[in-house]
Design a protein around this motif. Structure first.
Motif, mmCIF file in Angstrom:
data_model
loop_
_atom_site.group_PDB
_atom_site.id
_atom_site.type_symbol
_atom_site.label_atom_id
_atom_site.label_comp_id
_atom_site.label_asym_id
_atom_site.label_seq_id
_atom_site.Cartn_x
_atom_site.Cartn_y
_atom_site.Cartn_z
ATOM 1 N N VAL A 259 0.819 -1.219 0.000
ATOM 2 C CA VAL A 259 0.000 0.000 0.000
ATOM 3 C C VAL A 259 0.856 1.273 0.000
ATOM 4 C CG1 VAL A 259 -2.030 -1.063 1.059
ATOM 5 C CG2 VAL A 259 -0.232 -0.142 2.519
ATOM 6 N N ALA A 260 2.105 1.161 -0.404
ATOM 7 C CA ALA A 260 3.005 2.317 -0.355
ATOM 8 C C ALA A 260 2.538 3.463 -1.245
ATOM 9 C CB ALA A 260 4.416 1.900 -0.739
ATOM 10 N N ASN A 261 1.803 3.164 -2.311
ATOM 11 C CA ASN A 261 1.346 4.218 -3.221
ATOM 12 C C ASN A 261 -0.114 4.591 -3.018
ATOM 13 O OD1 ASN A 261 3.844 4.484 -4.483
ATOM 14 N ND2 ASN A 261 3.412 2.738 -5.808
ATOM 15 N N ARG A 262 -0.749 4.059 -1.986
ATOM 16 C CA ARG A 262 -2.151 4.401 -1.707
ATOM 17 C C ARG A 262 -2.214 5.711 -0.938
ATOM 18 N NH1 ARG A 262 -5.885 -0.127 -1.638
ATOM 19 N NH2 ARG A 262 -7.425 1.466 -1.098
ATOM 20 N N THR A 263 -3.273 6.470 -1.154
ATOM 21 C CA THR A 263 -3.463 7.750 -0.474
ATOM 22 C C THR A 263 -4.281 7.537 0.795
ATOM 23 O OG1 THR A 263 -3.412 8.904 -2.584
ATOM 24 C CG2 THR A 263 -4.352 10.100 -0.728
ATOM 25 N N ALA A 264 -3.785 8.093 1.881
ATOM 26 C CA ALA A 264 -4.472 7.965 3.174
ATOM 27 C C ALA A 264 -5.662 8.907 3.237
ATOM 28 C CB ALA A 264 -3.504 8.269 4.308
ATOM 29 N N GLY A 265 -6.793 8.392 3.727
ATOM 30 C CA GLY A 265 -7.975 9.223 3.950
ATOM 31 C C GLY A 265 -7.885 9.916 5.294
ATOM 32 N N PHE A 266 -7.563 9.154 6.336
ATOM 33 C CA PHE A 266 -7.239 9.723 7.642
ATOM 34 C C PHE A 266 -6.463 8.698 8.452
ATOM 35 C CE2 PHE A 266 -11.450 7.958 8.465
ATOM 36 C CZ PHE A 266 -11.369 7.425 9.734
ATOM 37 N N VAL A 267 -5.769 9.190 9.481
ATOM 38 C CA VAL A 267 -4.845 8.368 10.256
ATOM 39 C C VAL A 267 -5.129 8.562 11.743
ATOM 40 C CG1 VAL A 267 -2.414 7.954 10.790
ATOM 41 C CG2 VAL A 267 -3.069 8.639 8.474
ATOM 42 N N LEU A 268 -5.241 7.435 12.460
ATOM 43 C CA LEU A 268 -5.370 7.456 13.912
ATOM 44 C C LEU A 268 -4.144 6.758 14.485
ATOM 45 C CD1 LEU A 268 -9.093 6.324 14.282
ATOM 46 C CD2 LEU A 268 -8.195 8.648 14.199
ATOM 47 N N SER A 269 -3.413 7.438 15.366
ATOM 48 C CA SER A 269 -2.214 6.859 15.970
ATOM 49 C C SER A 269 -2.428 6.715 17.470
ATOM 50 C CB SER A 269 -1.007 7.751 15.704
ATOM 51 O OG SER A 269 -0.765 7.833 14.319
ATOM 52 N N PHE A 270 -1.946 5.580 18.002
ATOM 53 C CA PHE A 270 -2.122 5.271 19.418
ATOM 54 C C PHE A 270 -0.758 5.054 20.053
ATOM 55 C CE2 PHE A 270 -5.852 4.035 17.090
ATOM 56 C CZ PHE A 270 -6.892 4.492 17.874
ATOM 57 N N GLY A 271 -0.314 6.039 20.829
ATOM 58 C CA GLY A 271 0.966 5.940 21.515
ATOM 59 C C GLY A 271 0.828 5.139 22.785
ATOM 60 N N THR A 272 1.661 4.106 22.919
ATOM 61 C CA THR A 272 1.614 3.244 24.095
ATOM 62 C C THR A 272 2.497 3.839 25.186
ATOM 63 O OG1 THR A 272 1.337 1.364 22.638
ATOM 64 C CG2 THR A 272 1.919 0.873 24.890
ATOM 65 N N ALA A 273 1.919 3.999 26.366
ATOM 66 C CA ALA A 273 2.643 4.534 27.526
ATOM 67 C C ALA A 273 1.804 4.278 28.772
ATOM 68 C CB ALA A 273 2.909 6.034 27.364
ATOM 69 N N PRO A 274 2.457 4.256 29.951
ATOM 70 C CA PRO A 274 1.693 4.066 31.177
ATOM 71 C C PRO A 274 0.730 5.220 31.471
ATOM 72 C CG PRO A 274 4.032 3.685 31.566
ATOM 73 C CD PRO A 274 3.897 4.245 30.191
ATOM 74 N N ASP A 275 1.073 6.426 31.009
ATOM 75 C CA ASP A 275 0.255 7.611 31.273
ATOM 76 C C ASP A 275 -0.205 8.245 29.963
ATOM 77 O OD1 ASP A 275 0.594 7.506 34.116
ATOM 78 O OD2 ASP A 275 2.625 8.289 33.829
ATOM 79 N N PRO A 276 -1.361 8.922 29.991
ATOM 80 C CA PRO A 276 -1.907 9.507 28.761
ATOM 81 C C PRO A 276 -1.025 10.568 28.112
ATOM 82 C CG PRO A 276 -3.585 9.468 30.484
ATOM 83 C CD PRO A 276 -2.291 9.044 31.113
ATOM 84 N N GLY A 277 -0.435 11.457 28.880
ATOM 85 C CA GLY A 277 0.348 12.562 28.313
ATOM 86 C C GLY A 277 1.458 12.088 27.390
ATOM 87 N N PRO A 278 2.397 11.271 27.891
ATOM 88 C CA PRO A 278 3.488 10.802 27.037
ATOM 89 C C PRO A 278 3.005 9.932 25.863
ATOM 90 C CG PRO A 278 4.021 10.444 29.356
ATOM 91 C CD PRO A 278 2.599 10.890 29.291
#
Length: 178
Positions: free
Chosen positions: A96-115
Motif C-alpha cells: 500500500v506504499a502508493n495508496r493515499t491515506a484518507g485519515f490516520v489514527l495513531s495510538f501511543g503506548t505509555a503508562p500515562d496519557p500525556g506521554p
C-alpha cells in the motif's frame, strides 16, 4: 360575565398571519434543501447548446470512497529517520506504499496519557513530513495504556483510482485483534 366574542377582523388577521407564516416556512425549507445539494446538482440540469452533456464513462473520474477497515502498522518510537524507515518498510510489505491515506489514527503506548499522546502526535508529524500520500490526511493522536516505546498507526485509505474500496490484501487490521 362573559368575555366579548372575537371581532371578525381579528379572526381574519390571525388566519392571514398563519398563512404567511406557513408560506415563509415552506420557502425556508426550499432554501435549505437547495443549499444541501452537492455543487454538481445545483447547476442547471439542462445542457447548453453545443456542449456535451457528460464525458464518456471511460473518462469520468471515479468517486473517491474510503476503505472502512483500517490497515494497522506498529513502529517503535525514536528519531524521524528510524520511524519513517520502519513505516515505509511496512507500507511496502503490505503493498500500500502508493495508496493515499484518507485519515490516520495513531495510538501511543505509555503508562500515562500525556506521554502516549505526545508520542502519537510526534509520529503523525513524522509521517506527514516523510510520505506525500499522507500529507493531506487528517491525523489524530491517542493514548493506549502499556509500556512506552511503540505507536500503532491505523490508516484508513482512500479508494483506488478505479473506485475499489475493498480492504487491501496485504494489510493487517487492529479490528481483527478484538
Amino acid at each position: 360575565m362573559r368575555g366579548r366574542p372575537p371581532q371578525p377582523a381579528a379572526v381574519g388577521r390571525t388566519v392571514l398571519l398563519a398563512g404567511w407564516l406557513f408560506a415563509d416556512l415552506l420557502l425556508l425549507l426550499l432554501v435549505i434543501a437547495l443549499g444541501s445539494l452537492p455543487r454538481e446538482q445545483r447547476t442547471d440540469a439542462t445542457p447548453k447548446p453545443g456542449t456535451p452533456s457528460s464525458p464518456p464513462p471511460s473518462t469520468q473520474p471515479a468517486e473517491r470512497g474510503l476503505v472502512l477497515k483500517p490497515c494497522s502498522f506498529t513502529v517503535r518510537t525514536g528519531g524521524a529517520g528510524s520511524v519513517r524507515k520502519q513505516f515505509g518498510t511496512q507500507l511496502r510489505g503490505a503493498g500500500v506504499a502508493n495508496r493515499t491515506a484518507g485519515f490516520v489514527l495513531s495510538f501511543g503506548t505509555a503508562p500515562d496519557p500525556g506521554p502516549g499522546q505526545e508520542a502519537a502526535d510526534k509520529v503523525n508529524s513524522m509521517i506527514t513530513g516523510g510520505f506525500s500520500h499522507f500529507r493531506h490526511a487528517p491525523k489524530r493522536g491517542y493514548w493506549k495504556g502499556g509500556p512506552s516505546g511503540k505507536v500503532r498507526i491505523d490508516v484508513f485509505f482512500l479508494a483506488t483510482a478505479d473506485g475499489d474500496t475493498s480492504f487491501p490484501k496485504g494489510c493487517h487490521s487492529s479490528d481483527d485483534d478484538s
